[in-house]
Write a protein that holds these residues in place. Structure first.
Motif, PDB file in Angstrom:
ATOM      1  N   ARG A 131       0.849  -1.198   0.000  1.00 38.46           N
ATOM      2  CA  ARG A 131       0.000   0.000   0.000  1.00 38.46           C
ATOM      3  C   ARG A 131       0.877   1.238   0.000  1.00 38.46           C
ATOM      4  NH1 ARG A 131      -1.605   3.081   4.278  1.00 38.46           N
ATOM      5  NH2 ARG A 131      -0.744   1.524   5.720  1.00 38.46           N
ATOM      6  N   ALA A 132       0.615   2.129  -0.951  1.00 36.93           N
ATOM      7  CA  ALA A 132       1.405   3.359  -1.036  1.00 36.93           C
ATOM      8  C   ALA A 132       1.171   4.212   0.202  1.00 36.93           C
ATOM      9  CB  ALA A 132       1.021   4.146  -2.287  1.00 36.93           C
ATOM     10  N   ILE A 133       2.242   4.745   0.752  1.00 36.81           N
ATOM     11  CA  ILE A 133       2.150   5.635   1.896  1.00 36.81           C
ATOM     12  C   ILE A 133       2.892   6.927   1.562  1.00 36.81           C
ATOM     13  CG2 ILE A 133       1.973   3.778   3.582  1.00 36.81           C
ATOM     14  CD1 ILE A 133       4.941   4.171   4.212  1.00 36.81           C
ATOM     15  N   ARG A 134       2.579   7.958   2.286  1.00 34.79           N
ATOM     16  CA  ARG A 134       3.250   9.233   2.069  1.00 34.79           C
ATOM     17  C   ARG A 134       4.617   9.198   2.743  1.00 34.79           C
ATOM     18  NH1 ARG A 134       0.905  15.336   3.402  1.00 34.79           N
ATOM     19  NH2 ARG A 134       2.712  16.449   2.540  1.00 34.79           N
ATOM     20  N   SER A 135       5.644   9.343   1.946  1.00 34.03           N
ATOM     21  CA  SER A 135       7.001   9.312   2.472  1.00 34.03           C
ATOM     22  C   SER A 135       7.429  10.708   2.904  1.00 34.03           C
ATOM     23  CB  SER A 135       7.972   8.786   1.409  1.00 34.03           C
ATOM     24  OG  SER A 135       9.304   8.865   1.851  1.00 34.03           O
ATOM     25  N   VAL A 136       8.122  10.776   4.028  1.00 33.85           N
ATOM     26  CA  VAL A 136       8.629  12.068   4.488  1.00 33.85           C
ATOM     27  C   VAL A 136       9.702  12.592   3.538  1.00 33.85           C
ATOM     28  CG1 VAL A 136      10.431  11.085   5.969  1.00 33.85           C
ATOM     29  CG2 VAL A 136       9.475  13.326   6.519  1.00 33.85           C
ATOM     30  N   ASP A 137      10.356  11.687   2.817  1.00 31.24           N
ATOM     31  CA  ASP A 137      11.422  12.067   1.877  1.00 31.24           C
ATOM     32  C   ASP A 137      10.842  12.151   0.471  1.00 31.24           C
ATOM     33  OD1 ASP A 137      13.703  12.439   0.396  1.00 31.24           O
ATOM     34  OD2 ASP A 137      14.454  10.399   0.655  1.00 31.24           O
ATOM     35  N   PRO A 138      10.845  13.336  -0.148  1.00 31.70           N
ATOM     36  CA  PRO A 138      10.285  13.456  -1.494  1.00 31.70           C
ATOM     37  C   PRO A 138      11.062  12.687  -2.550  1.00 31.70           C
ATOM     38  CG  PRO A 138      11.433  15.479  -0.881  1.00 31.70           C
ATOM     39  CD  PRO A 138      11.372  14.631   0.347  1.00 31.70           C
ATOM     40  N   LEU A 139      12.268  12.216  -2.226  1.00 31.96           N
ATOM     41  CA  LEU A 139      13.082  11.462  -3.175  1.00 31.96           C
ATOM     42  C   LEU A 139      13.052   9.960  -2.907  1.00 31.96           C
ATOM     43  CD1 LEU A 139      16.169  13.845  -3.431  1.00 31.96           C
ATOM     44  CD2 LEU A 139      14.647  13.204  -5.298  1.00 31.96           C
ATOM     45  N   THR A 140      12.149   9.508  -2.005  1.00 30.81           N
ATOM     46  CA  THR A 140      12.044   8.075  -1.727  1.00 30.81           C
ATOM     47  C   THR A 140      10.582   7.666  -1.561  1.00 30.81           C
ATOM     48  OG1 THR A 140      14.147   8.213  -0.506  1.00 30.81           O
ATOM     49  CG2 THR A 140      12.898   6.169  -0.302  1.00 30.81           C
ATOM     50  N   PRO A 141       9.871   7.421  -2.672  1.00 29.57           N
ATOM     51  CA  PRO A 141       8.493   6.930  -2.557  1.00 29.57           C
ATOM     52  C   PRO A 141       8.470   5.560  -1.896  1.00 29.57           C
ATOM     53  CG  PRO A 141       9.253   6.807  -4.830  1.00 29.57           C
ATOM     54  CD  PRO A 141      10.296   7.558  -4.076  1.00 29.57           C
ATOM     55  N   LEU A 142       7.478   5.335  -1.041  1.00 28.69           N
ATOM     56  CA  LEU A 142       7.433   4.109  -0.238  1.00 28.69           C
ATOM     57  C   LEU A 142       6.085   3.412  -0.348  1.00 28.69           C
ATOM     58  CD1 LEU A 142       9.102   5.386   3.063  1.00 28.69           C
ATOM     59  CD2 LEU A 142      10.145   3.856   1.377  1.00 28.69           C
ATOM     60  N   HIS A 143       6.132   2.093  -0.234  1.00 29.86           N
ATOM     61  CA  HIS A 143       4.935   1.273  -0.044  1.00 29.86           C
ATOM     62  C   HIS A 143       5.126   0.475   1.243  1.00 29.86           C
ATOM     63  CE1 HIS A 143       3.990   2.232  -4.201  1.00 29.86           C
ATOM     64  NE2 HIS A 143       2.845   1.600  -4.088  1.00 29.86           N
ATOM     65  N   ARG A 144       4.035   0.268   1.951  1.00 27.11           N
ATOM     66  CA  ARG A 144       4.091  -0.509   3.188  1.00 27.11           C
ATOM     67  C   ARG A 144       3.422  -1.863   2.981  1.00 27.11           C
ATOM     68  NH1 ARG A 144       5.223   0.859   8.145  1.00 27.11           N
ATOM     69  NH2 ARG A 144       4.948   3.104   7.800  1.00 27.11           N
ATOM     70  N   ILE A 145       4.023  -2.878   3.596  1.00 28.23           N
ATOM     71  CA  ILE A 145       3.493  -4.229   3.553  1.00 28.23           C
ATOM     72  C   ILE A 145       3.271  -4.696   4.977  1.00 28.23           C
ATOM     73  CG2 ILE A 145       3.965  -6.609   2.877  1.00 28.23           C
ATOM     74  CD1 ILE A 145       5.737  -5.506   0.672  1.00 28.23           C
TER      75      ILE A 145
END
Length: 290
Positions: A131-145
């Motif tokens: 699931r896509a989550i909002r990353s605090v770092d604009p240069l590192t998009p994150l998904h959580r599992i």
């Protein structure tokens, strides 16, 4: 144990620093923030420069170097805030077609997070239900599992520590330079004792983390790599915070780069073993020698 760099290692480090300064300088970094997607052209250039094939044997088309050299290069990548799933693609060289040359972007599931999932050509590990989550770092998009179901390999822990080390060193340089340029009451702020102490503490953290990261690269010990990452995490996060203090109000503005180092450090600190897990591993190791 002698941790002095050889002439060849210095040349490797300096060569990658020059490459990144020319190809991913401040303007390019800001463009990457605005774009939000991976620069495939840059990724291919990194592959051509040997970043992903550093530890691949020469017989397999790689550079044939080892973890100590990889750490030096990844330290430079952290210093430049180079984005992308660098560690996962590097570790996939030789087993995933095109990873070593930068033609294939590989990411990996580590714990409960996976980075750059939307831009990756291949994912190592089970990313189902991500699931896509909002990353605090604009240069590192994150998904959580959820729940987390994979651990970061020791070599990935080591290389992530090297990225953190590079950021810690860079924010130290930024703080020292700004302290020498910014004036208050007719004097550089670096002449004030409080600022001197901040910069000195930043240097101590960086060098302590550097010794630990370099030592873990030489020994290849997984426990030492985990301990090195804890020190590198602390150096990266606390140095970025102290750098913000030196910059004052300017450091909190979008125009300054300090906040980007802090945000990246937060994300990297959340990857790999937690402090409690490393403490448990050290306790188990100590019980074995008592």
């Amino acid at each position: 144990m002698d941790f002095q760099l050889s002439d060849e290692q210095r040349a490797l480090r300096d060569g990658f620093r020059d490459l990144l300064a020319g190809r991913f300088g401040r303007e390019a970094m800001r463009d990457a923030v605005e774009r939000g997607t991976l620069d495939r052209g840059l990724w291919k250039e990194l592959g051509d420069a040997g970043l992903f094939a550093l530890c691949l044997p020469e017989a397999d088309g790689g550079v044939g170097l080892g973890p100590p050299e990889a750490v030096l290069v990844f330290e430079e990548a952290g210093r430049a805030l180079l984005p992308g799933p660098l560690v996962a693609t590097h570790l996939a060289a030789g087993s995933v077609k095109g990873a070593d040359t930068g033609d294939t972007v590989v990411t990996a599931v580590h714990g409960g997070l996976v980075e750059w999932l939307a831009d990756a050509d291949q994912v190592r590990g089970d990313a189902s239900g991500a699931r896509a989550i909002r990353s605090v770092d604009p240069l590192t998009p994150l998904h959580r599992i959820a729940p987390p179901h994979s651990e970061m390999p020791d070599v990935a822990v080591l290389l992530t520590a090297a990225l953190q080390l590079g950021s810690a060193g860079r924010t130290t340089e930024m703080a020292v330079r700004y302290a020498g340029e910014r004036e208050q009451f007719g004097r550089p702020i670096g002449s004030f004792q409080a600022v001197k102490h901040l910069c000195a503490q930043m240097l101590v953290r960086t060098e302590l983390a550097r010794a630990a990261v370099y030592a873990a690269a030489v020994t290849g010990d997984g426990l030492e790599a985990a301990g090195a990452k804890l020190l590198a995490d602390e150096a990266a996060v606390r140095n970025a915070r102290d750098c913000l203090q030196v910059f004052g109000g300017m450091g909190f503005t979008w125009e300054a780069d300090v906040h980007l180092h802090l945000k990246r450090a937060w994300v990297r600190a959340g990857q790999g073993p937690t402090a409690a897990q490393v403490e448990d591993r050290f306790a188990e190791a100590l019980q074995g020698v008592v």
